[in-house]
Design a protein around this motif. Structure first.
Motif, PDB file in Angstrom:
ATOM      1  N   VAL A  52       0.840  -1.207   0.000  1.00 23.64           N
ATOM      2  CA  VAL A  52       0.000   0.000   0.000  1.00 23.64           C
ATOM      3  C   VAL A  52       0.869   1.249   0.000  1.00 23.64           C
ATOM      4  CG1 VAL A  52      -1.738   1.300   1.285  1.00 23.64           C
ATOM      5  CG2 VAL A  52      -1.899  -1.192   1.127  1.00 23.64           C
ATOM      6  N   THR A  53       1.893   1.264   0.865  1.00 23.15           N
ATOM      7  CA  THR A  53       2.754   2.440   0.966  1.00 23.15           C
ATOM      8  C   THR A  53       3.444   2.760  -0.358  1.00 23.15           C
ATOM      9  OG1 THR A  53       3.155   1.957   3.302  1.00 23.15           O
ATOM     10  CG2 THR A  53       4.707   3.426   2.202  1.00 23.15           C
ATOM     11  N   ALA A  54       3.803   1.730  -1.109  1.00 26.28           N
ATOM     12  CA  ALA A  54       4.534   1.937  -2.361  1.00 26.28           C
ATOM     13  C   ALA A  54       3.692   2.638  -3.414  1.00 26.28           C
ATOM     14  CB  ALA A  54       5.035   0.596  -2.900  1.00 26.28           C
ATOM     15  N   VAL A  55       2.395   2.360  -3.429  1.00 23.87           N
ATOM     16  CA  VAL A  55       1.539   2.944  -4.474  1.00 23.87           C
ATOM     17  C   VAL A  55       0.746   4.138  -3.975  1.00 23.87           C
ATOM     18  CG1 VAL A  55       1.324   0.697  -5.597  1.00 23.87           C
ATOM     19  CG2 VAL A  55      -0.440   1.423  -3.991  1.00 23.87           C
ATOM     20  N   PRO A  88      -9.027  -3.632   3.041  1.00 23.92           N
ATOM     21  CA  PRO A  88     -10.105  -3.692   2.048  1.00 23.92           C
ATOM     22  C   PRO A  88     -10.966  -2.436   2.006  1.00 23.92           C
ATOM     23  CG  PRO A  88     -10.633  -5.081   3.932  1.00 23.92           C
ATOM     24  CD  PRO A  88      -9.198  -4.660   4.096  1.00 23.92           C
ATOM     25  N   LEU A  89     -10.973  -1.637   3.087  1.00 25.07           N
ATOM     26  CA  LEU A  89     -11.762  -0.412   3.097  1.00 25.07           C
ATOM     27  C   LEU A  89     -11.243   0.611   2.097  1.00 25.07           C
ATOM     28  CD1 LEU A  89     -12.395   0.046   6.937  1.00 25.07           C
ATOM     29  CD2 LEU A  89     -13.908  -0.964   5.216  1.00 25.07           C
ATOM     30  N   ASP A 104      -6.882  -1.258  -6.919  1.00 25.46           N
ATOM     31  CA  ASP A 104      -7.840  -2.093  -6.180  1.00 25.46           C
ATOM     32  C   ASP A 104      -7.276  -3.485  -5.944  1.00 25.46           C
ATOM     33  OD1 ASP A 104      -9.564  -0.002  -6.134  1.00 25.46           O
ATOM     34  OD2 ASP A 104     -10.932  -0.779  -7.665  1.00 25.46           O
ATOM     35  N   ALA A 105      -6.578  -4.032  -6.923  1.00 24.81           N
ATOM     36  CA  ALA A 105      -5.985  -5.361  -6.755  1.00 24.81           C
ATOM     37  C   ALA A 105      -4.893  -5.338  -5.689  1.00 24.81           C
ATOM     38  CB  ALA A 105      -5.417  -5.842  -8.090  1.00 24.81           C
ATOM     39  N   VAL A 106      -4.107  -4.272  -5.653  1.00 22.16           N
ATOM     40  CA  VAL A 106      -3.072  -4.148  -4.633  1.00 22.16           C
ATOM     41  C   VAL A 106      -3.696  -4.142  -3.241  1.00 22.16           C
ATOM     42  CG1 VAL A 106      -1.360  -2.573  -3.638  1.00 22.16           C
ATOM     43  CG2 VAL A 106      -1.377  -3.012  -6.097  1.00 22.16           C
ATOM     44  N   PHE A 107      -4.762  -3.367  -3.055  1.00 21.96           N
ATOM     45  CA  PHE A 107      -5.404  -3.278  -1.749  1.00 21.96           C
ATOM     46  C   PHE A 107      -5.999  -4.626  -1.334  1.00 21.96           C
ATOM     47  CE2 PHE A 107      -6.289   1.384  -3.019  1.00 21.96           C
ATOM     48  CZ  PHE A 107      -5.009   1.739  -2.644  1.00 21.96           C
ATOM     49  N   ALA A 108      -6.580  -5.352  -2.276  1.00 14.48           N
ATOM     50  CA  ALA A 108      -7.193  -6.648  -1.964  1.00 14.48           C
ATOM     51  C   ALA A 108      -6.133  -7.682  -1.557  1.00 14.48           C
ATOM     52  CB  ALA A 108      -8.000  -7.148  -3.158  1.00 14.48           C
ATOM     53  N   VAL A 109      -5.064  -7.773  -2.321  1.00 18.73           N
ATOM     54  CA  VAL A 109      -4.000  -8.731  -1.990  1.00 18.73           C
ATOM     55  C   VAL A 109      -3.333  -8.349  -0.666  1.00 18.73           C
ATOM     56  CG1 VAL A 109      -1.789  -9.674  -2.734  1.00 18.73           C
ATOM     57  CG2 VAL A 109      -3.606  -9.317  -4.402  1.00 18.73           C
ATOM     58  N   SER A 110      -3.186  -7.063  -0.427  1.00 20.34           N
ATOM     59  CA  SER A 110      -2.588  -6.600   0.820  1.00 20.34           C
ATOM     60  C   SER A 110      -3.378  -7.104   2.026  1.00 20.34           C
ATOM     61  CB  SER A 110      -2.531  -5.069   0.820  1.00 20.34           C
ATOM     62  OG  SER A 110      -2.093  -4.582   2.071  1.00 20.34           O
ATOM     63  N   PHE A 111      -4.685  -7.077   1.930  1.00 20.60           N
ATOM     64  CA  PHE A 111      -5.530  -7.563   3.027  1.00 20.60           C
ATOM     65  C   PHE A 111      -5.293  -9.044   3.290  1.00 20.60           C
ATOM     66  CE2 PHE A 111      -9.624  -9.768   3.919  1.00 20.60           C
ATOM     67  CZ  PHE A 111      -9.721  -9.426   5.263  1.00 20.60           C
ATOM     68  N   CYS A 112      -5.231  -9.842   2.238  1.00 17.52           N
ATOM     69  CA  CYS A 112      -5.025 -11.290   2.398  1.00 17.52           C
ATOM     70  C   CYS A 112      -3.693 -11.594   3.070  1.00 17.52           C
ATOM     71  CB  CYS A 112      -5.102 -11.977   1.034  1.00 17.52           C
ATOM     72  SG  CYS A 112      -6.720 -11.855   0.224  1.00 17.52           S
ATOM     73  N   ILE A 126       1.649  -6.545  -9.564  1.00 12.20           N
ATOM     74  CA  ILE A 126       0.186  -6.478  -9.651  1.00 12.20           C
ATOM     75  C   ILE A 126      -0.252  -5.338 -10.560  1.00 12.20           C
ATOM     76  CG2 ILE A 126      -1.918  -6.006  -8.334  1.00 12.20           C
ATOM     77  CD1 ILE A 126      -0.644  -7.483  -5.988  1.00 12.20           C
ATOM     78  N   LEU A 127       0.391  -4.183 -10.430  1.00 10.11           N
ATOM     79  CA  LEU A 127       0.033  -3.036 -11.266  1.00 10.11           C
ATOM     80  C   LEU A 127       0.253  -3.330 -12.752  1.00 10.11           C
ATOM     81  CD1 LEU A 127       1.425   0.001  -9.219  1.00 10.11           C
ATOM     82  CD2 LEU A 127      -0.972  -0.615  -9.574  1.00 10.11           C
ATOM     83  N   ARG A 128       1.288  -4.084 -13.047  1.00 11.90           N
ATOM     84  CA  ARG A 128       1.580  -4.404 -14.449  1.00 11.90           C
ATOM     85  C   ARG A 128       0.662  -5.492 -15.005  1.00 11.90           C
ATOM     86  NH1 ARG A 128       6.144  -2.574 -16.880  1.00 11.90           N
ATOM     87  NH2 ARG A 128       6.192  -4.402 -18.247  1.00 11.90           N
ATOM     88  N   ALA A 129       0.125  -6.337 -14.116  1.00 16.75           N
ATOM     89  CA  ALA A 129      -0.635  -7.501 -14.583  1.00 16.75           C
ATOM     90  C   ALA A 129      -2.144  -7.296 -14.586  1.00 16.75           C
ATOM     91  CB  ALA A 129      -0.297  -8.717 -13.721  1.00 16.75           C
ATOM     92  N   THR A 130      -2.629  -6.226 -13.967  1.00 18.21           N
ATOM     93  CA  THR A 130      -4.081  -6.037 -13.844  1.00 18.21           C
ATOM     94  C   THR A 130      -4.510  -4.707 -14.443  1.00 18.21           C
ATOM     95  OG1 THR A 130      -3.802  -5.059 -11.644  1.00 18.21           O
ATOM     96  CG2 THR A 130      -4.180  -7.438 -11.749  1.00 18.21           C
TER      97      THR A 130
END
Length: 433
Positions: A26-29, A90-91, A166-174, A157-161
Protein backbone atom coordinates in the motif's frame (compact mmCIF):
# COMPACT_ATOMS: atom_id res chain seq x y z
CA UNK A 1 24.08 -15.60 15.68
CA UNK A 2 21.05 -17.87 16.16
CA UNK A 3 22.57 -19.14 19.43
CA UNK A 4 22.33 -15.69 21.00
CA UNK A 5 19.02 -14.50 19.58
CA UNK A 6 15.85 -15.70 21.33
CA UNK A 7 13.22 -17.67 19.33
CA UNK A 8 10.69 -14.97 20.23
CA UNK A 9 12.70 -12.46 18.19
CA UNK A 10 12.64 -14.71 15.12
CA UNK A 11 8.91 -15.39 15.53
CA UNK A 12 8.14 -11.68 15.78
CA UNK A 13 10.45 -11.09 12.83
CA UNK A 14 8.38 -13.52 10.75
CA UNK A 15 5.17 -11.70 11.72
CA UNK A 16 6.70 -8.35 10.83
CA UNK A 17 8.05 -9.71 7.54
CA UNK A 18 4.61 -10.87 6.42
CA UNK A 19 2.85 -7.78 7.71
CA UNK A 20 5.35 -5.49 6.00
CA UNK A 21 4.72 -7.19 2.66
CA UNK A 22 1.09 -6.15 3.15
CA UNK A 23 1.67 -2.61 4.41
CA UNK A 24 4.47 -1.74 1.98
CA UNK A 25 2.34 -2.84 -0.96
CA UNK A 26 0.00 0.00 0.00
CA UNK A 27 2.75 2.44 0.97
CA UNK A 28 4.53 1.94 -2.36
CA UNK A 29 1.54 2.94 -4.47
CA UNK A 30 -0.18 5.39 -2.11
CA UNK A 31 1.80 8.56 -3.03
CA UNK A 32 1.20 8.06 -6.74
CA UNK A 33 -2.42 6.99 -6.19
CA UNK A 34 -3.18 10.12 -4.17
CA UNK A 35 -1.18 12.71 -6.12
CA UNK A 36 -1.65 11.39 -9.67
CA UNK A 37 -4.80 9.29 -9.41
CA UNK A 38 -6.84 11.56 -7.11
CA UNK A 39 -5.06 14.83 -7.95
CA UNK A 40 -4.16 15.89 -4.41
CA UNK A 41 -1.84 18.87 -3.91
CA UNK A 42 1.43 18.43 -1.98
CA UNK A 43 -0.30 20.06 1.01
CA UNK A 44 -3.20 17.60 0.82
CA UNK A 45 -0.81 14.71 0.45
CA UNK A 46 1.27 16.03 3.36
CA UNK A 47 -1.86 15.97 5.53
CA UNK A 48 -2.65 12.36 4.63
CA UNK A 49 0.98 11.30 4.88
CA UNK A 50 1.19 12.94 8.29
CA UNK A 51 -1.86 10.99 9.38
CA UNK A 52 -0.40 7.78 7.99
CA UNK A 53 2.94 8.20 9.77
CA UNK A 54 2.00 10.19 12.86
CA UNK A 55 -1.52 9.31 13.96
CA UNK A 56 -0.23 6.29 15.86
CA UNK A 57 1.31 8.74 18.34
CA UNK A 58 -2.15 9.13 19.89
CA UNK A 59 -2.45 5.46 20.82
CA UNK A 60 1.10 4.23 21.39
CA UNK A 61 0.98 5.06 25.07
CA UNK A 62 -2.37 3.30 25.39
CA UNK A 63 -0.95 0.17 23.73
CA UNK A 64 2.15 0.22 25.91
CA UNK A 65 0.14 0.78 29.08
CA UNK A 66 -2.35 -2.00 28.35
CA UNK A 67 0.48 -4.44 27.62
CA UNK A 68 2.30 -3.60 30.87
CA UNK A 69 -0.81 -3.81 33.05
CA UNK A 70 -1.55 -7.35 31.96
CA UNK A 71 1.91 -8.63 32.83
CA UNK A 72 1.79 -10.97 29.85
CA UNK A 73 -0.48 -9.17 27.42
CA UNK A 74 2.22 -7.95 25.09
CA UNK A 75 1.35 -10.56 22.46
CA UNK A 76 -2.39 -9.96 22.56
CA UNK A 77 -2.23 -6.16 22.47
CA UNK A 78 0.16 -6.46 19.55
CA UNK A 79 -2.23 -8.93 17.89
CA UNK A 80 -5.11 -6.48 18.29
CA UNK A 81 -3.05 -3.81 16.56
CA UNK A 82 -2.13 -6.12 13.68
CA UNK A 83 -5.79 -7.11 13.30
CA UNK A 84 -7.05 -3.51 13.15
CA UNK A 85 -4.52 -2.65 10.44
CA UNK A 86 -5.46 -5.73 8.43
CA UNK A 87 -9.15 -4.82 8.46
CA UNK A 88 -8.37 -1.36 7.07
CA UNK A 89 -6.85 -2.68 3.83
CA UNK A 90 -10.10 -3.69 2.05
CA UNK A 91 -11.76 -0.41 3.10
CA UNK A 92 -9.40 1.43 0.75
CA UNK A 93 -11.33 -0.22 -2.09
CA UNK A 94 -14.37 1.85 -1.11
CA UNK A 95 -12.71 5.24 -0.49
CA UNK A 96 -12.00 7.69 -3.31
CA UNK A 97 -12.00 11.11 -1.61
CA UNK A 98 -9.80 12.83 0.96
CA UNK A 99 -11.99 12.46 4.07
CA UNK A 100 -12.73 8.70 3.98
CA UNK A 101 -9.16 7.89 2.96
CA UNK A 102 -7.90 9.98 5.86
CA UNK A 103 -10.17 8.14 8.30
CA UNK A 104 -9.05 4.74 7.01
CA UNK A 105 -5.38 5.68 7.26
CA UNK A 106 -5.98 6.98 10.78
CA UNK A 107 -7.53 3.64 11.77
CA UNK A 108 -4.64 1.77 10.16
CA UNK A 109 -2.12 3.82 12.12
CA UNK A 110 -4.15 3.23 15.29
CA UNK A 111 -3.43 -0.45 14.79
CA UNK A 112 0.27 0.28 14.28
CA UNK A 113 0.32 2.42 17.40
CA UNK A 114 -1.21 -0.36 19.48
CA UNK A 115 1.21 -3.03 18.34
CA UNK A 116 4.60 -1.32 18.10
CA UNK A 117 5.51 -0.79 21.76
CA UNK A 118 4.33 -4.25 22.98
CA UNK A 119 6.20 -5.92 20.12
CA UNK A 120 9.42 -4.02 20.84
CA UNK A 121 9.01 -4.74 24.55
CA UNK A 122 8.85 -8.47 23.78
CA UNK A 123 12.06 -8.17 21.76
CA UNK A 124 13.77 -6.23 24.55
CA UNK A 125 12.65 -8.59 27.31
CA UNK A 126 13.80 -11.60 25.27
CA UNK A 127 17.33 -10.22 24.91
CA UNK A 128 20.27 -9.58 27.17
CA UNK A 129 21.50 -5.99 27.47
CA UNK A 130 24.73 -6.96 25.72
CA UNK A 131 23.04 -8.28 22.54
CA UNK A 132 19.96 -6.07 22.49
CA UNK A 133 21.19 -4.01 19.54
CA UNK A 134 21.78 -7.20 17.55
CA UNK A 135 18.35 -8.59 18.50
CA UNK A 136 16.61 -5.45 17.26
CA UNK A 137 18.82 -5.56 14.17
CA UNK A 138 17.74 -9.13 13.40
CA UNK A 139 14.08 -8.22 13.83
CA UNK A 140 14.40 -5.09 11.70
CA UNK A 141 16.22 -7.06 9.01
CA UNK A 142 13.37 -9.58 8.82
CA UNK A 143 10.85 -6.74 8.91
CA UNK A 144 12.69 -5.04 6.07
CA UNK A 145 12.71 -8.22 3.98
CA UNK A 146 8.95 -7.75 3.90
CA UNK A 147 9.40 -4.11 3.03
CA UNK A 148 11.58 -5.24 0.13
CA UNK A 149 9.03 -7.73 -1.16
CA UNK A 150 5.97 -5.48 -0.72
CA UNK A 151 6.79 -2.89 -3.41
CA UNK A 152 7.88 -5.66 -5.78
CA UNK A 153 4.54 -7.47 -5.37
CA UNK A 154 2.69 -4.15 -5.87
CA UNK A 155 4.71 -3.46 -9.02
CA UNK A 156 3.88 -6.88 -10.47
CA UNK A 157 0.19 -6.48 -9.65
CA UNK A 158 0.03 -3.04 -11.27
CA UNK A 159 1.58 -4.40 -14.45
CA UNK A 160 -0.64 -7.50 -14.58
CA UNK A 161 -4.08 -6.04 -13.84
CA UNK A 162 -6.38 -3.39 -15.28
CA UNK A 163 -7.67 -1.99 -11.98
CA UNK A 164 -4.24 -2.19 -10.42
CA UNK A 165 -4.74 -0.14 -7.26
CA UNK A 166 -7.84 -2.09 -6.18
CA UNK A 167 -5.98 -5.36 -6.75
CA UNK A 168 -3.07 -4.15 -4.63
CA UNK A 169 -5.40 -3.28 -1.75
CA UNK A 170 -7.19 -6.65 -1.96
CA UNK A 171 -4.00 -8.73 -1.99
CA UNK A 172 -2.59 -6.60 0.82
CA UNK A 173 -5.53 -7.56 3.03
CA UNK A 174 -5.02 -11.29 2.40
CA UNK A 175 -1.34 -11.09 3.28
CA UNK A 176 -2.09 -9.10 6.46
CA UNK A 177 -4.47 -11.85 7.64
CA UNK A 178 -1.68 -14.41 7.27
CA UNK A 179 0.57 -12.23 9.46
CA UNK A 180 -2.03 -12.13 12.23
CA UNK A 181 -2.38 -15.92 12.12
CA UNK A 182 1.38 -16.40 12.43
CA UNK A 183 1.41 -14.13 15.49
CA UNK A 184 -1.40 -16.05 17.17
CA UNK A 185 0.06 -19.49 16.43
CA UNK A 186 3.80 -19.06 16.82
CA UNK A 187 4.67 -16.09 19.08
CA UNK A 188 4.87 -17.04 22.80
CA UNK A 189 2.34 -15.36 25.06
CA UNK A 190 5.08 -14.06 27.35
CA UNK A 191 8.82 -13.72 27.25
CA UNK A 192 11.24 -14.67 29.96
CA UNK A 193 13.49 -11.92 31.15
CA UNK A 194 17.00 -11.85 29.79
CA UNK A 195 19.76 -13.24 31.95
CA UNK A 196 21.34 -10.76 34.38
CA UNK A 197 24.69 -9.30 33.61
CA UNK A 198 27.87 -9.86 35.55
CA UNK A 199 29.69 -7.00 37.21
CA UNK A 200 32.45 -7.31 34.60
CA UNK A 201 29.98 -7.04 31.73
CA UNK A 202 28.33 -3.98 33.25
CA UNK A 203 31.68 -2.29 33.81
CA UNK A 204 32.89 -3.03 30.26
CA UNK A 205 29.66 -1.71 28.76
CA UNK A 206 29.96 1.51 30.75
CA UNK A 207 33.49 2.03 29.45
CA UNK A 208 32.37 1.35 25.85
CA UNK A 209 29.63 3.95 26.13
CA UNK A 210 32.03 6.52 27.57
CA UNK A 211 30.34 6.73 30.97
CA UNK A 212 32.03 7.08 34.33
CA UNK A 213 32.01 3.80 36.26
CA UNK A 214 30.24 3.98 39.61
CA UNK A 215 31.50 0.84 41.39
CA UNK A 216 28.63 0.75 43.87
CA UNK A 217 26.13 1.12 41.05
CA UNK A 218 27.90 -1.62 39.07
CA UNK A 219 27.39 -4.08 41.88
CA UNK A 220 23.71 -3.22 42.09
CA UNK A 221 23.26 -3.32 38.30
CA UNK A 222 24.81 -6.77 38.04
CA UNK A 223 21.76 -8.38 39.59
CA UNK A 224 20.02 -7.62 36.32
CA UNK A 225 17.42 -5.26 34.96
CA UNK A 226 14.67 -7.19 36.68
CA UNK A 227 15.77 -5.83 40.02
CA UNK A 228 15.43 -2.31 38.68
CA UNK A 229 12.01 -3.09 37.29
CA UNK A 230 10.78 -4.44 40.63
CA UNK A 231 10.73 -0.88 41.99
CA UNK A 232 7.74 -0.16 39.72
CA UNK A 233 5.17 -2.33 41.46
CA UNK A 234 2.11 -1.04 39.65
CA UNK A 235 2.33 -0.26 35.90
CA UNK A 236 0.02 2.76 35.89
CA UNK A 237 -0.06 5.67 33.45
CA UNK A 238 1.28 7.91 36.21
CA UNK A 239 4.23 5.58 36.67
CA UNK A 240 4.78 5.53 32.90
CA UNK A 241 4.97 9.32 32.66
CA UNK A 242 7.16 9.37 35.78
CA UNK A 243 9.78 7.53 33.71
CA UNK A 244 10.57 10.88 32.12
CA UNK A 245 12.07 11.76 35.47
CA UNK A 246 14.94 9.47 34.49
CA UNK A 247 17.50 11.73 32.89
CA UNK A 248 18.58 9.29 30.19
CA UNK A 249 15.08 8.40 29.02
CA UNK A 250 14.11 12.07 29.04
CA UNK A 251 17.12 12.94 26.89
CA UNK A 252 16.42 10.09 24.46
CA UNK A 253 12.79 11.18 24.14
CA UNK A 254 13.65 14.83 23.55
CA UNK A 255 16.28 13.96 20.94
CA UNK A 256 13.95 11.56 19.10
CA UNK A 257 11.28 14.28 19.01
CA UNK A 258 13.61 17.01 17.73
CA UNK A 259 15.19 14.81 15.05
CA UNK A 260 11.72 13.62 14.00
CA UNK A 261 10.73 17.25 13.33
CA UNK A 262 13.36 17.38 10.56
CA UNK A 263 12.87 13.87 9.11
CA UNK A 264 11.09 14.11 5.76
CA UNK A 265 8.78 11.16 5.22
CA UNK A 266 9.73 8.36 2.84
CA UNK A 267 6.94 9.21 0.43
CA UNK A 268 8.22 12.75 -0.08
CA UNK A 269 11.75 11.44 -0.67
CA UNK A 270 10.45 9.14 -3.41
CA UNK A 271 8.37 11.93 -4.98
CA UNK A 272 11.44 14.19 -4.98
CA UNK A 273 13.49 11.49 -6.68
CA UNK A 274 10.79 10.94 -9.27
CA UNK A 275 10.67 14.64 -10.11
CA UNK A 276 14.45 14.98 -10.27
CA UNK A 277 14.91 11.98 -12.56
CA UNK A 278 11.60 11.88 -14.42
CA UNK A 279 10.84 8.33 -13.27
CA UNK A 280 7.78 6.97 -15.16
CA UNK A 281 4.71 6.30 -13.01
CA UNK A 282 4.83 2.56 -13.66
CA UNK A 283 8.29 2.34 -12.08
CA UNK A 284 7.50 4.49 -9.04
CA UNK A 285 6.54 1.52 -6.84
CA UNK A 286 10.09 0.17 -7.17
CA UNK A 287 11.79 3.15 -5.52
CA UNK A 288 11.16 1.87 -1.96
CA UNK A 289 13.05 -1.30 -2.91
CA UNK A 290 16.35 0.60 -2.76
CA UNK A 291 15.70 1.82 0.78
CA UNK A 292 14.50 -1.61 1.89
CA UNK A 293 17.48 -3.42 0.36
CA UNK A 294 19.98 -1.14 2.11
CA UNK A 295 18.06 -1.45 5.39
CA UNK A 296 18.03 -5.25 5.07
CA UNK A 297 21.77 -5.50 4.41
CA UNK A 298 22.83 -3.05 7.12
CA UNK A 299 20.38 -3.67 10.00
CA UNK A 300 22.23 -6.55 11.65
CA UNK A 301 25.80 -5.21 11.10
CA UNK A 302 24.86 -1.79 12.46
CA UNK A 303 23.00 -3.37 15.37
CA UNK A 304 26.14 -5.33 16.29
CA UNK A 305 28.26 -2.21 15.81
CA UNK A 306 25.94 -0.31 18.16
CA UNK A 307 26.44 -2.97 20.84
CA UNK A 308 30.23 -2.63 20.50
CA UNK A 309 30.95 1.07 20.03
CA UNK A 310 27.91 2.70 21.61
CA UNK A 311 24.32 2.92 20.41
CA UNK A 312 24.04 6.68 20.52
CA UNK A 313 26.99 7.10 18.17
CA UNK A 314 25.43 4.79 15.61
CA UNK A 315 22.06 6.51 16.04
CA UNK A 316 23.50 9.94 15.29
CA UNK A 317 25.56 8.50 12.44
CA UNK A 318 22.34 7.35 10.83
CA UNK A 319 21.04 10.90 10.83
CA UNK A 320 24.31 11.97 9.22
CA UNK A 321 23.54 9.54 6.39
CA UNK A 322 20.06 11.05 6.01
CA UNK A 323 21.51 14.57 5.90
CA UNK A 324 23.89 13.45 3.13
CA UNK A 325 20.92 12.08 1.17
CA UNK A 326 19.18 15.46 1.47
CA UNK A 327 22.34 17.19 0.23
CA UNK A 328 22.50 14.95 -2.84
CA UNK A 329 18.87 15.73 -3.67
CA UNK A 330 19.67 19.44 -3.45
CA UNK A 331 22.65 19.30 -5.81
CA UNK A 332 22.43 19.74 -9.57
CA UNK A 333 23.76 16.22 -10.11
CA UNK A 334 21.51 14.12 -12.37
CA UNK A 335 23.75 11.11 -12.88
CA UNK A 336 22.46 7.58 -13.08
CA UNK A 337 24.06 6.81 -9.71
CA UNK A 338 21.99 9.46 -7.91
CA UNK A 339 18.97 7.28 -7.02
CA UNK A 340 21.22 4.44 -5.87
CA UNK A 341 23.23 6.75 -3.62
CA UNK A 342 20.16 8.45 -2.14
CA UNK A 343 18.31 5.18 -1.50
CA UNK A 344 21.43 3.55 -0.02
CA UNK A 345 21.84 6.44 2.42
CA UNK A 346 18.11 6.41 3.16
CA UNK A 347 18.23 2.71 4.03
CA UNK A 348 21.39 3.20 6.11
CA UNK A 349 19.55 5.88 8.09
CA UNK A 350 16.82 3.43 9.07
CA UNK A 351 19.27 0.61 9.80
CA UNK A 352 21.22 2.86 12.17
CA UNK A 353 18.25 4.41 13.95
CA UNK A 354 15.06 2.34 13.99
CA UNK A 355 16.00 -0.64 16.16
CA UNK A 356 18.99 1.12 17.71
CA UNK A 357 16.76 3.81 19.23
CA UNK A 358 14.64 1.14 20.93
CA UNK A 359 17.79 -0.56 22.24
CA UNK A 360 18.98 2.78 23.67
CA UNK A 361 15.62 3.43 25.33
CA UNK A 362 15.39 -0.10 26.73
CA UNK A 363 18.53 0.50 28.79
CA UNK A 364 16.68 3.22 30.73
CA UNK A 365 13.35 1.48 31.37
CA UNK A 366 12.53 -1.09 34.10
CA UNK A 367 11.02 -4.40 33.06
CA UNK A 368 7.49 -3.82 34.40
CA UNK A 369 7.21 -0.60 32.41
CA UNK A 370 9.24 -1.62 29.37
CA UNK A 371 6.35 -1.32 26.90
CA UNK A 372 5.17 2.02 28.32
CA UNK A 373 8.69 3.45 28.36
CA UNK A 374 9.35 2.53 24.74
CA UNK A 375 5.94 3.98 23.84
CA UNK A 376 6.94 7.33 25.33
CA UNK A 377 9.90 7.58 22.98
CA UNK A 378 7.89 6.33 19.99
CA UNK A 379 5.08 8.78 20.72
CA UNK A 380 7.38 11.77 20.67
CA UNK A 381 9.01 10.64 17.46
CA UNK A 382 5.72 9.83 15.69
CA UNK A 383 4.13 13.14 16.71
CA UNK A 384 7.17 15.02 15.45
CA UNK A 385 7.08 13.26 12.08
CA UNK A 386 3.38 14.08 11.78
CA UNK A 387 4.24 17.77 12.22
CA UNK A 388 7.11 17.44 9.74
CA UNK A 389 4.85 15.97 7.06
CA UNK A 390 2.37 18.81 7.45
CA UNK A 391 5.10 21.44 7.43
CA UNK A 392 6.97 19.95 4.49
CA UNK A 393 3.79 19.61 2.42
CA UNK A 394 2.83 23.23 3.17
CA UNK A 395 6.35 24.51 2.37
CA UNK A 396 6.40 22.55 -0.90
CA UNK A 397 3.02 24.02 -1.89
CA UNK A 398 4.02 27.60 -1.03
CA UNK A 399 7.70 27.78 -2.00
CA UNK A 400 8.55 24.68 -3.98
CA UNK A 401 10.19 21.35 -3.19
CA UNK A 402 13.77 22.64 -3.21
CA UNK A 403 13.14 25.33 -0.59
CA UNK A 404 11.21 22.88 1.57
CA UNK A 405 14.04 20.33 1.46
CA UNK A 406 16.68 22.98 2.17
CA UNK A 407 14.81 24.05 5.30
CA UNK A 408 14.53 20.43 6.42
CA UNK A 409 18.25 19.81 5.87
CA UNK A 410 19.23 22.87 7.92
CA UNK A 411 16.82 21.87 10.70
CA UNK A 412 18.18 18.31 10.73
CA UNK A 413 21.78 19.53 11.02
CA UNK A 414 20.90 21.82 13.93
CA UNK A 415 18.92 19.10 15.74
CA UNK A 416 21.70 16.54 15.22
CA UNK A 417 24.26 18.87 16.83
CA UNK A 418 21.92 19.42 19.76
CA UNK A 419 21.31 15.66 20.11
CA UNK A 420 25.07 15.10 20.18
CA UNK A 421 25.48 17.50 23.09
CA UNK A 422 22.49 15.98 24.91
CA UNK A 423 23.53 12.37 24.42
CA UNK A 424 22.68 9.92 27.23
CA UNK A 425 25.37 9.60 29.85
CA UNK A 426 23.70 8.85 33.16
CA UNK A 427 25.09 7.04 36.18
CA UNK A 428 24.41 3.35 35.81
CA UNK A 429 21.57 3.42 38.29
CA UNK A 430 19.75 6.73 38.30
CA UNK A 431 16.49 6.38 40.21
CA UNK A 432 13.26 7.69 38.79
CA UNK A 433 12.11 10.98 40.18
Amino acid sequence: MSATIAPTVFALGAVSLITDVSSEMVTAVLPLYLVTGLGLSPLGFGLLDGIYNGFSALVRLAGGHLADRGGGRHKWIAGLGYGVSALCKPLLLLAHTLTPIGLILAADRTGKGLRTAPRDALISLSSTPENRGRAFGVHRAMDTAGALLGPLVAFLILRATVDGYDAVFAVSFCVAVVGVLVLVLFVPGSSSTAAPRTEKAVREKAVEDGRAVDERAVGEKAVGEKAVGEKAVRPTLRAAFALLGRRDLRRVTVCALLLGLATVSDSFVYLLLQRRLGVPDRWFALLPLGTAAAFLLLAVPLGRLADRVGRWRVFLGGHGALLTAYALLLTSWHGTALPYAVLLLHGAFYAATDGVLMAVASDSVPEQLRSSGLALVQTGQAAARFVCSLGFGAAWTLWGDRTALTASAVALAVCAVFAFTLRPGRPLLEPAS
